[in-house]
Design an enzyme around this catalytic site. Sequence first.
Site, short mmCIF file in Angstrom:
data_model
loop_
_atom_site.label_atom_id
_atom_site.label_comp_id
_atom_site.label_asym_id
_atom_site.label_seq_id
_atom_site.Cartn_x
_atom_site.Cartn_y
_atom_site.Cartn_z
N ASP A 165 0.85 -1.19 0.00
CA ASP A 165 0.00 0.00 0.00
C ASP A 165 0.88 1.24 0.00
O ASP A 165 2.02 1.21 0.48
CB ASP A 165 -0.87 0.04 1.27
CG ASP A 165 -2.05 -0.90 1.20
OD1 ASP A 165 -2.40 -1.36 0.11
OD2 ASP A 165 -2.63 -1.19 2.28
N ARG A 175 -0.35 -0.21 -8.70
CA ARG A 175 -1.72 0.25 -8.41
C ARG A 175 -1.72 1.78 -8.39
O ARG A 175 -0.97 2.38 -7.62
CB ARG A 175 -2.19 -0.26 -7.04
CG ARG A 175 -3.55 0.33 -6.63
CD ARG A 175 -3.80 0.21 -5.14
NE ARG A 175 -3.79 -1.16 -4.69
CZ ARG A 175 -3.58 -1.53 -3.42
NH1 ARG A 175 -3.35 -0.62 -2.49
NH2 ARG A 175 -3.58 -2.79 -3.08
#
Length: 301
Positions: free
Chosen positions: A131, A181
């Site tokens: 993340d 991402r």
Amino acid sequence: MLRSVFLAAASSTRLGRLMTSAPISGFVGRFVAGPETEDALRVARRLADDGLTVTVEHLSEEPVTAERAVDTRDEYVRLLSRLAGVGLAPAAEVSLKLSALGQQIDEKLTAEYARTICAAAAQAGAAVTLDAEDHTTTDSALEILAELRKDFPATGVALQAHLRRTESDCRELATAGSRVRLCKGAYAEPESVAFQSALDVDKAFVRCLNILMSGEGYPMVATHDPRLIAIAEDRARWFDRSSDEFEFQLLYGVRPEEQARLAAGGGVVRVYLPYGAQWYGYLMRRLAESPAGVLRPAWQS
Ligand SMILES: Cc1cc2nc3c(=O)[nH]c(=O)nc-3n(C[C@H](O)[C@H](O)[C@H](O)COP(=O)(O)OP(=O)(O)OC[C@H]3O[C@@H](n4cnc5c(N)ncnc54)[C@H](O)[C@@H]3O)c2cc1C
């Protein structure tokens, strides 16, 4: 106004303790799988049956201590073994916050724990995505990523379009086999490092999207924004990417009809599925991000 109320609520330890001592209600269950590993597996199975894939995130306890970092590492190893055990890997992957592995306490140990998790993922046939957290952690995360990718090339990373540096990071990472991402960015950042207006963030998102879609890596487009989703679909056509050469990612419980629509069109749709007893802060941050969207009944999403 609502945003600051939810952000204050997110950081209230007393309120958090009180809320998480009760069983997960229907409303919370729309956005969080449940407190246990088995809850994540149950929901991941249901999503898989609906033609969706998942990235599973364990919501770790804060503040992070050396002991909690070890617990987090062990929970991810257990999760990956269970995902493989019930046949959900390799389609499933896991999302990981390096901060939960003690990045602020001992960076070297964090990298070691992340390596253990990547090894467990490789054994399960699954992958890990790191993340993106606040901008002070980006250099360290990208250094750890580069080391991990030497042995575990499927390891992905999230980049935040609102950070001014991200176009350049996208250029660096748009290489063969590289999973990136792209999201707008969830952390409040100063003007010196991040675009401040929604319009500037959206424009930056599109510039980054162009770099990733025209590059050689595997773009993971993480947004609920209908305009950006349409632009991503357009760019995929423009750069001649087939439906398995990029994917959309959306949060569990947010715009489920759009998730179904994208999957029905043949695309890969990955649902970010959080679980763990520490769901309270996660839910408050989602409410702060989009009070109208989250409070909107599921059937209007
Ligand atoms: C899979 C995934 C992973 C993420 N990972 C990270 C990460 O690692 N690091 C990080 O900083 N951030 C991460 N984020 C969060 C991200 O950075 C944004 O903060 C968050 O997604 C909100 O931005 P948005 O692109 O969805 O659009 P927003 O600007 O929130 O919304 C744009 C438009 O989308 C529509 N919309 C949004 N929410 C809803 C809703 N609930 N119902 C209906 N319509 C809605 C509305 O039309 C709205 O105007 C992630 C997000 C996703 C989806």
